[in-house]
Design an enzyme around this catalytic site. Sequence first.
Site, mmCIF file in Angstrom:
data_model
loop_
_atom_site.group_PDB
_atom_site.id
_atom_site.type_symbol
_atom_site.label_atom_id
_atom_site.label_comp_id
_atom_site.label_asym_id
_atom_site.label_seq_id
_atom_site.Cartn_x
_atom_site.Cartn_y
_atom_site.Cartn_z
ATOM 1 N N CYS A 171 38.487 34.780 29.669
ATOM 2 C CA CYS A 171 38.038 35.692 30.721
ATOM 3 C C CYS A 171 36.563 35.380 30.897
ATOM 4 O O CYS A 171 35.823 35.315 29.910
ATOM 5 C CB CYS A 171 38.244 37.143 30.312
ATOM 6 S SG CYS A 171 37.462 38.313 31.455
ATOM 7 N N GLU A 185 31.235 45.257 32.551
ATOM 8 C CA GLU A 185 30.814 45.566 33.928
ATOM 9 C C GLU A 185 29.866 46.771 33.941
ATOM 10 O O GLU A 185 29.026 46.893 34.815
ATOM 11 C CB GLU A 185 32.035 45.842 34.822
ATOM 12 C CG GLU A 185 32.884 44.612 35.102
ATOM 13 C CD GLU A 185 32.551 43.908 36.426
ATOM 14 O OE1 GLU A 185 32.321 44.600 37.428
ATOM 15 O OE2 GLU A 185 32.516 42.660 36.441
ATOM 16 N N CYS A 228 37.697 32.812 37.671
ATOM 17 C CA CYS A 228 38.300 34.049 37.171
ATOM 18 C C CYS A 228 39.681 33.673 36.641
ATOM 19 O O CYS A 228 40.498 33.110 37.381
ATOM 20 C CB CYS A 228 38.423 35.052 38.319
ATOM 21 S SG CYS A 228 39.311 36.558 37.908
ATOM 22 N N ASN A 229 39.919 33.964 35.377
ATOM 23 C CA ASN A 229 41.217 33.619 34.791
ATOM 24 C C ASN A 229 42.343 34.442 35.394
ATOM 25 O O ASN A 229 43.446 33.948 35.594
ATOM 26 C CB ASN A 229 41.171 33.837 33.284
ATOM 27 C CG ASN A 229 40.340 32.787 32.593
ATOM 28 O OD1 ASN A 229 40.847 31.738 32.235
ATOM 29 N ND2 ASN A 229 39.052 33.046 32.429
ATOM 30 N N THR A 230 42.056 35.703 35.666
ATOM 31 C CA THR A 230 43.098 36.589 36.191
ATOM 32 C C THR A 230 43.565 36.085 37.556
ATOM 33 O O THR A 230 44.768 35.985 37.816
ATOM 34 C CB THR A 230 42.557 38.026 36.283
ATOM 35 O OG1 THR A 230 41.950 38.364 35.029
ATOM 36 C CG2 THR A 230 43.657 39.009 36.589
ATOM 37 N N HIS A 242 34.162 36.983 31.860
ATOM 38 C CA HIS A 242 33.205 38.025 31.442
ATOM 39 C C HIS A 242 32.851 37.917 29.950
ATOM 40 O O HIS A 242 31.792 38.355 29.525
ATOM 41 C CB HIS A 242 33.805 39.419 31.644
ATOM 42 C CG HIS A 242 33.814 39.899 33.053
ATOM 43 N ND1 HIS A 242 34.593 39.349 34.031
ATOM 44 C CD2 HIS A 242 33.133 40.912 33.650
ATOM 45 C CE1 HIS A 242 34.409 40.001 35.162
ATOM 46 N NE2 HIS A 242 33.529 40.952 34.958
ATOM 47 N N TYR A 283 40.173 43.266 38.151
ATOM 48 C CA TYR A 283 41.491 42.851 38.621
ATOM 49 C C TYR A 283 42.542 42.912 37.495
ATOM 50 O O TYR A 283 43.732 42.920 37.770
ATOM 51 C CB TYR A 283 41.450 41.384 39.084
ATOM 52 C CG TYR A 283 40.904 41.116 40.467
ATOM 53 C CD1 TYR A 283 40.215 42.080 41.199
ATOM 54 C CD2 TYR A 283 41.094 39.855 41.050
ATOM 55 C CE1 TYR A 283 39.716 41.787 42.467
ATOM 56 C CE2 TYR A 283 40.608 39.563 42.317
ATOM 57 C CZ TYR A 283 39.915 40.527 43.021
ATOM 58 O OH TYR A 283 39.440 40.220 44.266
ATOM 59 N N ASP A 293 34.816 35.258 41.826
ATOM 60 C CA ASP A 293 35.315 36.055 40.692
ATOM 61 C C ASP A 293 35.549 37.480 41.181
ATOM 62 O O ASP A 293 35.019 37.892 42.212
ATOM 63 C CB ASP A 293 34.305 36.064 39.532
ATOM 64 C CG ASP A 293 34.821 36.864 38.332
ATOM 65 O OD1 ASP A 293 35.955 36.625 37.889
ATOM 66 O OD2 ASP A 293 34.101 37.763 37.858
ATOM 67 N N SER A 294 36.324 38.227 40.401
ATOM 68 C CA SER A 294 36.538 39.634 40.733
ATOM 69 C C SER A 294 35.220 40.410 40.698
ATOM 70 O O SER A 294 35.103 41.455 41.328
ATOM 71 C CB SER A 294 37.521 40.247 39.739
ATOM 72 O OG SER A 294 36.983 40.147 38.433
HETATM 73 N N1 DGL Z 1 36.432 37.499 35.005
HETATM 74 C C1 DGL Z 1 37.831 37.763 35.159
HETATM 75 C C2 DGL Z 1 38.687 36.816 34.340
HETATM 76 O O1 DGL Z 1 38.226 35.727 34.010
HETATM 77 C C3 DGL Z 1 38.200 39.132 34.957
HETATM 78 C C4 DGL Z 1 38.410 40.137 35.222
HETATM 79 C C5 DGL Z 1 38.894 41.379 35.811
HETATM 80 O O2 DGL Z 1 38.509 41.610 36.938
HETATM 81 O O3 DGL Z 1 39.670 42.059 35.136
HETATM 82 O O4 DGL Z 1 39.817 37.104 34.040
#
Ligand code: DGL
Length: 271
Positions: free
Chosen positions: A192, A158, A73-75, A194, A42, A10-11
Amino acid sequence: MQASPIGIFDSGYGGLTVFRSIADRLPDYNYIYLGDNARSPYGDHAFDIIYKYTLECVEWLFAKGCHLVILACNTASAKALRTIQQRDLPAKYPDRRVLGVIRPTAEVIDQYTSTKQVGVMGTRGTVNSKSYLLEINKFFPDIQVYQQSCPMWVPLIENNEHLEPGADFFINEYCSQLLKQSADIDCVLLACTHYPLLLPKLKTIFPDYINILAQGDIVANSLVDYLARHPEIEQKLGKQGERSFYTSGDPVAFDEHASIFFGEALKSGKM
Ligand code: DGL
């Protein structure tokens, strides 16, 4: 005999919510978690930056012996997965696999909606990619998807500010923007990794008839299914129950914050 760990990326911290579900469902496998905390979030970065960062992290996990990497991570799944799967793996790593979180979620979303009106909350990167619109409509053309980007949520989470009263404005604001798009939404997908940390607040904001859906268990179920269908990958995986954690940021800071996401204390190393 190889003993390859499953890589989870993940980011930053968010992927730990998915790792929690995977570790509970498949406790015997070996895992390496990598959070790119030094370069997160991200969500607002351009496609080529997210792709570059994600590929670097995937290659680092490959170098650690992973044959299978989950982009938790979805992004990164929205912006980098397809290029990695279609270009980088065939050219450089034909025996390795990288999976994301969008397709497994899209495949089962119909189970959580009666009205066929689904809200998707994610980062700007995920929302602008329209990945959920496309994937859900591929499987369920009758489902209407309404998207809402929530650019303040990852920074709040975060920084551990998300449950403070000061965060309420931004949490309420994005929820009401989403509900304004349709009065018939009965399922809100937290797209997301998070966002599950916001569940206590979101449950007080959304009406009771709305299913608020986190992805962890869905991704874990999908991984169980994947491993059953891919013995050539499964046979390479180590099953000593070993778990290690790495961050591109400061391991001390990571360890302090990570337990909120993973639900237990952990000790990380520097990437
Ligand atoms: N946890 C990441 C997601 O699922 C996200 C985030 C990020 O770094 O902006 O998109």
